[in-house]
Design an enzyme around this catalytic site. Structure first.
Site, mmCIF file in Angstrom:
data_model
loop_
_atom_site.group_PDB
_atom_site.id
_atom_site.type_symbol
_atom_site.label_atom_id
_atom_site.label_comp_id
_atom_site.label_asym_id
_atom_site.label_seq_id
_atom_site.Cartn_x
_atom_site.Cartn_y
_atom_site.Cartn_z
ATOM 1 N N PRO A 81 0.806 -1.220 0.000
ATOM 2 C CA PRO A 81 0.000 0.000 0.000
ATOM 3 C C PRO A 81 0.840 1.272 0.000
ATOM 4 O O PRO A 81 1.636 1.475 0.914
ATOM 5 C CB PRO A 81 -0.779 -0.121 1.312
ATOM 6 C CG PRO A 81 0.118 -0.913 2.207
ATOM 7 C CD PRO A 81 0.848 -1.872 1.314
ATOM 8 N N ASP A 129 -2.043 2.764 2.507
ATOM 9 C CA ASP A 129 -1.496 2.915 3.848
ATOM 10 C C ASP A 129 -1.860 4.322 4.320
ATOM 11 O O ASP A 129 -1.475 5.300 3.693
ATOM 12 C CB ASP A 129 0.025 2.743 3.784
ATOM 13 C CG ASP A 129 0.607 2.322 5.108
ATOM 14 O OD1 ASP A 129 -0.183 2.086 6.049
ATOM 15 O OD2 ASP A 129 1.842 2.228 5.217
ATOM 16 N N TRP A 183 4.568 0.366 9.908
ATOM 17 C CA TRP A 183 4.920 -0.866 9.179
ATOM 18 C C TRP A 183 4.209 -2.081 9.743
ATOM 19 O O TRP A 183 4.093 -3.084 9.084
ATOM 20 C CB TRP A 183 6.438 -1.055 9.127
ATOM 21 C CG TRP A 183 6.935 -0.501 7.844
ATOM 22 C CD1 TRP A 183 6.923 -1.140 6.630
ATOM 23 C CD2 TRP A 183 7.415 0.810 7.592
ATOM 24 N NE1 TRP A 183 7.371 -0.296 5.655
ATOM 25 C CE2 TRP A 183 7.692 0.899 6.216
ATOM 26 C CE3 TRP A 183 7.650 1.920 8.395
ATOM 27 C CZ2 TRP A 183 8.191 2.047 5.622
ATOM 28 C CZ3 TRP A 183 8.153 3.059 7.811
ATOM 29 C CH2 TRP A 183 8.413 3.123 6.444
ATOM 30 N N GLN A 215 12.093 -0.994 0.811
ATOM 31 C CA GLN A 215 11.153 -1.816 1.577
ATOM 32 C C GLN A 215 11.786 -3.113 2.097
ATOM 33 O O GLN A 215 11.111 -3.932 2.707
ATOM 34 C CB GLN A 215 9.910 -2.135 0.753
ATOM 35 C CG GLN A 215 9.099 -0.911 0.359
ATOM 36 C CD GLN A 215 8.571 -0.150 1.560
ATOM 37 O OE1 GLN A 215 8.337 -0.717 2.620
ATOM 38 N NE2 GLN A 215 8.410 1.147 1.421
ATOM 39 N N TRP A 267 8.310 -3.007 4.305
ATOM 40 C CA TRP A 267 7.161 -3.896 4.129
ATOM 41 C C TRP A 267 7.548 -5.363 3.987
ATOM 42 O O TRP A 267 6.911 -6.247 4.576
ATOM 43 C CB TRP A 267 6.359 -3.417 2.922
ATOM 44 C CG TRP A 267 4.990 -3.999 2.834
ATOM 45 C CD1 TRP A 267 4.037 -3.992 3.814
ATOM 46 C CD2 TRP A 267 4.417 -4.668 1.709
ATOM 47 N NE1 TRP A 267 2.904 -4.603 3.358
ATOM 48 C CE2 TRP A 267 3.098 -5.026 2.073
ATOM 49 C CE3 TRP A 267 4.873 -4.976 0.422
ATOM 50 C CZ2 TRP A 267 2.242 -5.682 1.191
ATOM 51 C CZ3 TRP A 267 4.019 -5.627 -0.451
ATOM 52 C CH2 TRP A 267 2.725 -5.979 -0.066
ATOM 53 N N LYS A 323 20.137 11.817 -6.595
ATOM 54 C CA LYS A 323 18.864 11.557 -5.952
ATOM 55 C C LYS A 323 17.916 12.717 -6.271
ATOM 56 O O LYS A 323 18.323 13.859 -6.333
ATOM 57 C CB LYS A 323 19.117 11.506 -4.452
ATOM 58 C CG LYS A 323 17.973 10.924 -3.673
ATOM 59 C CD LYS A 323 18.343 10.940 -2.195
ATOM 60 C CE LYS A 323 17.124 11.160 -1.334
ATOM 61 N NZ LYS A 323 15.970 10.352 -1.583
ATOM 62 N N LYS A 373 13.448 17.840 -3.682
ATOM 63 C CA LYS A 373 12.825 19.138 -3.907
ATOM 64 C C LYS A 373 13.854 20.251 -3.866
ATOM 65 O O LYS A 373 13.788 21.190 -4.639
ATOM 66 C CB LYS A 373 11.741 19.377 -2.851
ATOM 67 C CG LYS A 373 10.421 18.738 -3.250
ATOM 68 C CD LYS A 373 9.318 19.096 -2.279
ATOM 69 C CE LYS A 373 8.121 18.182 -2.489
ATOM 70 N NZ LYS A 373 7.436 17.874 -1.246
#
Ligand SMILES: [Zn+2]
Ligand SMILES: [Zn+2]
Length: 1016
Positions: A57, A96, A543, A574, A578, A613, A616
Site C-alpha cells: 500500500p 497505507d 509498518w 522496503q 514492508w 537523488k 525538492k
C-alpha cells in the site's frame, strides 16, 4: 498503373503515431466497455489457477513520484502477463493511511512544528479529521496516476489500513503474539527522534538517506582513577552528553594496555593506539611505564567527574558496586580511539546490555522531548544534545579535557524530520521477533528474489535478529490494544471491537472508532484487583499496519485462496520496511516458518539523468503526471522497464525517453499500418489465408521460414525473461525483433513483391500477409504487459478489424506460445550467414568509397563450402541487399581476376568478399537514378504524400546533358520507384510553373518538383 491502395479513412490508425490521442481514445474505450472489470471477471470465472496478490500500500502522505510510476508499471506488467497466461490474479488496490509520515504531512499543512505544539493547539479529534482529509486528497491523485498509466488495479476493492475492520485484524495478529509471549513491554534502548517525539524502529534507522554527514565534537577526556595520585583512563567520545549518564568504563580483556607517563600524569590506554594517538594529540614526550592485559584493569574504580552536579550519580554508586568501575567487554574497539570506552546504558544499546547482564541500574533521566529530567541535576530541562558544550566546558574546568575538535562524520538522522537520532532507554512495546528468528530466516529462504544481491541484503538484515519496537508515541495510528491496571499493573489485550465494547466500563457514544482519542476514553475493570485499567498510550508502527495486510485485507475465504501471494514487488527501501514486516507478522500469525509471499522483487530507486537523488531542494524531481502528459504512458512504462535491470537504480532521462522509446513504438505502429493498407487492398482474410494455408500452397519462401523461426525463439526467451523479472533484457529482444528483423530486414526484402497487384502473384502476397499478420499480431500481444494502450489500439485497429470474431480486448487474448513446427534452425543459420556477408559487403564498399545505393556489377564470395551452400539458398536476397547485379561463390581459392582488377574487399573469419568497383555507364545511370529516386521519396514525405499516393508527375531540372543521357534507360524504373505517372527532365525551371526544391547530388545541384493529389 492503377492505384493499388485504398485510402485508410476507415481505420482507427491515424497517419502518424500520436500516442497521447491514442491513449485517450483507448482509455475511453476501456471505460465505456468496462474492459478492466470484464477481464478480471472472465479470469475469475475461468482460469488455470489463482495467483494471490496483496498490494503494497502506498502511503497517502504525498503525490506519487516517478519511482512509484516505475514500480506500478512492474506490478501491472506482471498482472497482464499472468492474466493472458490464463491465471486469475486478485489485483486489488490498497492504501497505507496512518502513521508518522501522514502525521508529519498534516503537521506541516497545519503549521505545527512538533507534537507538543500539536497537542496544545489542536485537539486530537480535529487532528484525526485533518489526517483523514489529507489521505483522501492524495488518494485522488494516486488513482488518477494509475488511470493515466493504464494500471489495471481494481480500485473498488481497495483496502484501507485505517478502517476499524482492518485494525481489528491487526489486533488479532498482536493477540497471537501475546499468546506466544512475543509481545512485551520493557525498557529498551531505542532510537528516538526528538523532533517527531517518538521512537523509531531499527528498520527505520537503516533507511536510505537517514545517514547524513553531521558535525560533532571529537572529545578526548580523562577519568581519574580513584585513590590514585595521578593515574587517568583516557577516553574518547563524539557524544559528550552521554557523560552525564555514564555508569561504567569498558576495556577489551585480551588486548594489551599501557600506562604512559605524559608530563606529570599517567594515562591508561590500549597499547596499539599509543603511537598514532600521541601523534594526533601532538605529544612528543611520553614513556611507557607498564604494560598489562585489559583483564587486569577489571574492577578499577574511577571518579565520576560530575557527582556535584548530578547527585543521582552518587546514589547509583551506592546501589551497585560496579557503577563507575572498569568492566571487560569484547565489543570494545581497539582499532580506533583509546581502547577505553565509557558506558551509558541509558543511551546506548551495547551499553544497555552490558548493564542488564550485570544488574547495573539503567540511568535514563529524559523526558519525551529528550530533555534531562530532575534526575539530570544541573542539566535538568536541557535537550540532551544541547548539553554537549556544557559538558566539554565542565571537563575543561576540572582539568579533565585533553582535546576537543569538530569532526564531520556520518550519523543517523530521522528519515522523516532529519533530526539527529538520540538513543534512549525507554518503556516501549516490543515484538520479540528475535526469539523466532530461526523461523523467520527459514521462511525467508523459501522466497524467490530473482537476483542474489537483493536476497543477500534482505537475509543479512533479517539476521540482525533485533526485537521490533512497535509502539509509537503518536496520535494518528492503529492503537495498541493493551490496557493496564493503574493499581496492580495487570495487563489485558483485546482483539476486537466487540470485546472492547463488552469490557468497557462506560459504553462509548455513537461516533466511536478504533482511534485516539475515542479509544483512550474506554476503561476496563481490573479482574485481579478491581481497579481501573487504562489503555497504554501508544499507537502502532505504521509498518505493522501494512505488514498485516495479507491477513487484514481479505475475508477468511479469500485469505485461504490468495495467501501466500504469488509475486510482490516494491522499492529496495522496503527491504527493511514492508517485506520485513510482512514476513515477521506472517510467522507470528501462523506460528510456522512460512512466508506470506512466494516471490519478492526489490526495485532499484529512481534518480535523475545525472544519477543524483531526486529532491525538492535540488529541483530535479520529475512529476510523473507531466511525463504522462508529454510523452505518454506507454513510452514511460516502456522506458522505465527497458533502460536497466529492475534492481538497478535508474537514471531517468526524459529526453532519452522521448527519442529512443518513441522510435521503437512508432516503428511498431507504422509496420502495422503498412501491413493493414496492403492486406486490405488485396482483401486478405487471416482466417482463410493462414500460415498453414501458405505452406500447403507452397508460397512460403526461406525468408518467411527465417522470420517465423526467429519469432518462435523470441517468444520463448522473451517470456522466460519476463518471468525472471529480467524486463530490460526481455524488452531488448522484443525491440530488436521489431526494429531489426521486421522493419530493417523482412519488410524491405518483401516490399517489392507487395508493390504489384498482378493476380498471378496474389497467393504469394497472401503468404507474405499471413506471415506479417502472424508476426505483428504476436508482437502486439507480447507488448501488451508493457505498452497496454498501443497493444489495445493495434488489437482493435488491425487484428479485430481483419477478424471481428477476436476477443473484445487484447487482454482477453491468450499469451503467445512458441510453435515448434515453425522452428527452422537451418533457415536461421543461413540468414545469419547472409547478414554477416551483407555487412562485409558494406565494409568493403566503405573502404573503397562506394556508396551503398550505387549498383555494382559483381560480387565474389570466397568461403567454405557450407557457407557458400547456405548463401546459395538466399542468393536472390543477397543480390538485393548488397545492391549488386550478380554473385559468384568460390570455395577453393580466390579467383585471379578479382586480385588483378583490385576489387574492393573485406573479410571476417573464413569468409572474404570481393566487390567489383568499376562502374560503366549503365551502372552509373542506375546509381544516379537511385540517388534521385531517394531524394524524390524524401520530398514526397516532406510534402505530406502517403507512401501509397500516386503522383501525376515528377519534374527534374538543371541536370547536365551527360547525366540525363545516363538516366534515360532507367526512366520507367524510376517512375515505378517513386510512384509517379510521369517523369520529366527539363533544362531549366522556367519551363513549368511548379514549386521547385533544390537538392545536392554529390557535386551537382539539381532542382525537383512533384505534383499530384494527396490522399485524404
Ligand atoms: Zn523525526
Ligand atoms: Zn489491578
Amino acid at each position: 498503373m492503377t492505384a493499388k491502395f485504398k485510402t485508410d479513412s476507415e481505420t482507427n490508425l491515424t497517419v502518424d503515431y500520436r500516442p497521447l490521442e491514442l491513449e485517450q481514445e483507448i482509455r475511453r474505450f476501456w471505460e465505456r466497455n468496462r474492459i478492466q472489470q470484464k477481464v478480471a471477471e472472465a479470469r475469475e470465472k475461468k482460469n488455470k489457477g489463482i495467483l494471490g496478490y496483496v498490494e503494497g500500500p502506498p502511503t497517502l502522505n504525498g503525490i506519487p513520484h516517478v519511482g512509484h510510476a516505475r514500480g506500478r508499471a512492474m506490478k501491472d506488467l506482471r498482472y497482464r502477463l499472468k492474466t493472458m497466461q490464463g491465471y486469475f490474479v486478485p489485483f486489488w488496490a490498497g492504501w497505507d493511511c496512518q502513521g508518522l509520515p501522514v502525521e508529519l504531512e498534516v503537521e506541516k499543512q497545519m503549521g505545527v512544528k512538533n507534537k507538543r505544539e500539536l497537542l496544545q493547539r489542536v485537539s486530537e479529534e480535529r487532528f484525526v479529521e485533518e489526517c483523514k482529509k489529507t489521505i483522501m486528497k492524495y488518494h485522488k491523485q494516486w488513482v488518477e496516476l494509475d488511470c493515466k498509466l493504464g494500471v489495471f488495479i481494481d480500485q473498488a476493492k481497495a483496502y484501507w489500513t485505517f478502517h476499524d475492520a482492518y485494525i481489528e485484524k491487526e489486533w488479532q495478529i498482536l493477540k497471537r503474539a501475546w499468546d506466544q509471549g512475543l509481545l512485551e513491554e520493557g525498557h529498551y534502548v531505542v532510537a528516538y527522534c526528538p523532533g517527531c517525539q517518538t521512537s523509531l524502529s531499527n528498520a527505520e534507522i537503516g533507511f536510505e538517506d537517514s545517514y547524513q554527514v553531521v558535525e560533532d565534537p571529537s572529545l578526548y577526556f580523562k577519568f581519574k582513577v580513584a585513590d590514585s595520585r595521578n593515574e587517568y583512563l583516557l577516553v574518547w567520545t563524539t557524544m559528550p552528553f552521554t557523560l552525564i549518564t555514564d555508569t561504567m568504563a569498558a576495556v577489551r580483556p585480551d588486548a594489551d594496555y599501557v600506562k604512559v607517563q605524559v608530563g606529570g600524569e599517567v594515562w591508561i590506554l590500549v597499547k596499539q593506539r599509543l603511537e598514532p594517538l600521541m601523534k594526533e594529540l601532538a605529544i612528543e614526550k611520553f614513556k611507557i611505564v607498564q604494560t598489562q592485559k585489559g583483564k587486569s584493569l577489571e574492577g578499577t574504580r574511577y571518579e565520576f567527574p560530575f557527582k556535584d552536579m548530578v547527585p543521582r550519580q552518587a546514589e547509583l554508586e551506592k546501589s551497585s558496586p560496579l557503577v563507575h568501575t572498569v568492566i571487560c567487554e569484547d565489543f570494545v574497539d581497539v582499532e580506533t580511539a583509546t581502547g577505553v570506552v565509557h558506558l551509558s546504558p541509558g543511551n546506548g544499546e551495547e551499553d544497555f546490555f552490558a548493564a542488564m547482564k550485570r544488574g547495573v541500574p539503567i540511568f535514563a533521566p529524559f523526558d519525551d522531548e529528550a530533555k534531562f529530567t530532575v534526575e539530570g541535576g544541573k542539566f535538568c530541562g536541557v535537550f540532551a544534545r544541547d548539553t554537549d558544550k556544557m559538558v566539554v566546558e565542565e571537563l575543561r574546568n576540572r582539568g579533565l579535557l585533553v582535546e576537543v575538535k569538530p569532526v564531520r562524520h556520518e550519523y543517523p538522522t530521522c528519515w522523516r524530520s532529519h533530526h539527529k537520532i538520540v538513543w534512549l532507554a525507554r518503556k516501549e512495546y516490543f515484538l520479540r521477533t528475535d526469539k523466532i528468528n530461526a523461523r523467520v530466516l527459514e521462511a525467508a529462504e523459501k522466497v524467490e528474489y530473482f537476483f542474489d544481491e537483493t536476497k543477500n541484503r534482505f537475509m543479512s538484515f533479517l539476521r540482525e535478529r533485533k526485537p521490533w519496537c512497535i509502539s509509537r508515541e503518536r496520535v494518528w495510528g492503529a492503537p495498541l490494544p493493551v490496557w493496564k491496571c493503574r493499581e496492580c499493573g495487570a495487563k489485558t489485550l483485546v482483539s476486537s471491537k466487540k470485546e472492547l465494547l463488552e469490557k468497557a466500563l462506560e459504553k462509548p457514544s455513537g461516533d466511536f472508532e478504533l482511534h485516539k482519542p475515542w479509544v483512550d476514553r474506554v476503561t476496563f475493570k481490573c479482574e485481579k484487583c478491581g481497579g481501573t485499567m487504562f489503555r497504554e498510550d501508544f499507537v502502532l508502527d505504521t509498518w505493522h499496519n501494512s505488514g498485516a495486510s495479507p491477513y487484514a485485507r481479505f475475508s477468511a475465504d479469500d485469505y485461504a485462496k490468495y495467501v501466500p501471494a504469488d509475486f510482490l514487488t516494491e522499492g529496495v527501501d522496503q527491504t527493511r520496511g514492508w517485506a520485513n514486516s510482512l514476513l515477521l507478522e506472517h510467522v507470528i500469525l501462523t506460528g510456522r516458518p512460512e512466508p506470506p509471499y512466494k516471490a519478492f522483487l526489490f526495485q532499484g530507486l529512481v534518480q535523475d539523468a545525472k544519477g543524483r537523488k531526486m529532491s525538492k531542494s535540488v529541483g530535479n524531481v520529475i512529476d510523473p503526471n507531466r511525463l504522462l502528459e508529454k510523452y505518454s504512458a506507454d513510452a514511460t512504462r516502456f522506458y522505465s522497464l527497458r533502460k536497466c535491470s529492475p534492481i538497478d537504480f535508474i537514471n531517468f532521462d526524459p529526453n532519452e525517453l522521448g527519442r529512443r522509446t518513441y522510435h521503437v513504438l512508432s516503428t511498431l505502429y507504422h509496420l502495422n499500418r503498412f501491413f493493414l493498407q496492403n492486406a486490405e487492398f488485396d482483401n486478405f482474410d487471416p482466417r482463410k489465408h493462414t500460415l498453414e494455408w501458405a505452406r500447403k500452397a507452397k508460397q512460403v519462401k526461406n525468408v518467411e521460414s527465417w522470420l517465423l523461426s526467429k519469432l518462435q525463439g523470441m517468444i520463448e526467451t522473451y517470456t522466460s525473461r519476463l518471468e525472471k523479472c529480467e524486463f530490460n533484457g526481455a524488452l531488448a529482444l522484443l525491440e530488436d525483433f521489431v526494429i531489426e528483423s521486421l522493419s530493417r530486414l523482412y519488410v524491405p526484402m518483401v516490399r517489392k513483391e507487395l508493390w504489384t497487384d498482378e493476380p498471378q502473384t496474389l497467393d504469394r502476397r497472401f503468404a507474405v500477409y499471413a506471415t506479417l499478420h502472424h508476426a505483428l499480431w504476436t508482437v502486439t500481444l507480447l507488448f501488451n504487459p508493457v505498452t497496454p494502450y498501443l497493444s489495445e489500439a493495434l488489437h482493435q485497429g488491425v487484428s479485430r478489424r481483419l477478424d471481428p470474431t477476436l476477443p473484445e480486448s487484447v487482454n482477453l487474448e491468450d499469451w503467445p506460445k512458441p510453435d515448434a513446427e515453425l522452428r527452422n534452425k537451418v533457415a536461421e543459420e543461413d540468414f545469419e550467414t547472409l547478414f554477416k556477408c551483407v555487412s562485409l559487403v558494406y565494409a568493403a564498399r566503405q573502404s573503397a568509397g562506394l556508396k551503398r545505393r550505387w549498383p555494382l556489377s559483381g560480387l565474389v564470395i570466397v568461403g567454405p563450402k557450407e557457407v557458400c551452400n547456405a548463401l546459395r539458398t538466399v542468393s536472390e536476397l543477397l543480390i538485393e541487399l548488397t545492391n549488386v547485379q550478380a554473385v559468384e561463390y568460390a570455395t577453393e581459392k580466390t579467383p585471379q581476376r578479382v586480385l588483378d582488377e583490385k576489387w574492393a574487399t573485406a573479410s571476417e573469419g573464413d569468409i572474404q568478399v570481393f566487390l567489383n568497383p568499376h562502374r560503366d555507364e549503365k551502372l552509373l545511370g542506375a546509381g544516379l537514378m537511385r540517388d534521385l529516386a531517394r531524394r524524390v521519396q524524401a520530398l514526397r514525405k516532406e510534402l505530406g504524400y502517403m507512401p501509397t499516393d500516386v503522383l501525376e508527375a515528377v519534374h527534374i531540372a538543371e541536370l547536365d546533358d551527360e547525366s540525363i543521357r545516363l538516366l534515360e534507360p532507367y526512366a520507367s524504373e524510376m517512375k515505378n520507384l517513386v510512384r509517379s505517372k510521369e517523369l520529366l527532365f527539363q533544362v531549366s525551371r522556367g519551363e513549368t510553373s511548379v514549386e521547385w526544391h533544390e537538392s545536392q547530388l554529390d557535386d551537382k545541384k539539381v532542382a525537383m518538383a512533384i505534383s499530384g493529389k494527396k490522399a485524404e
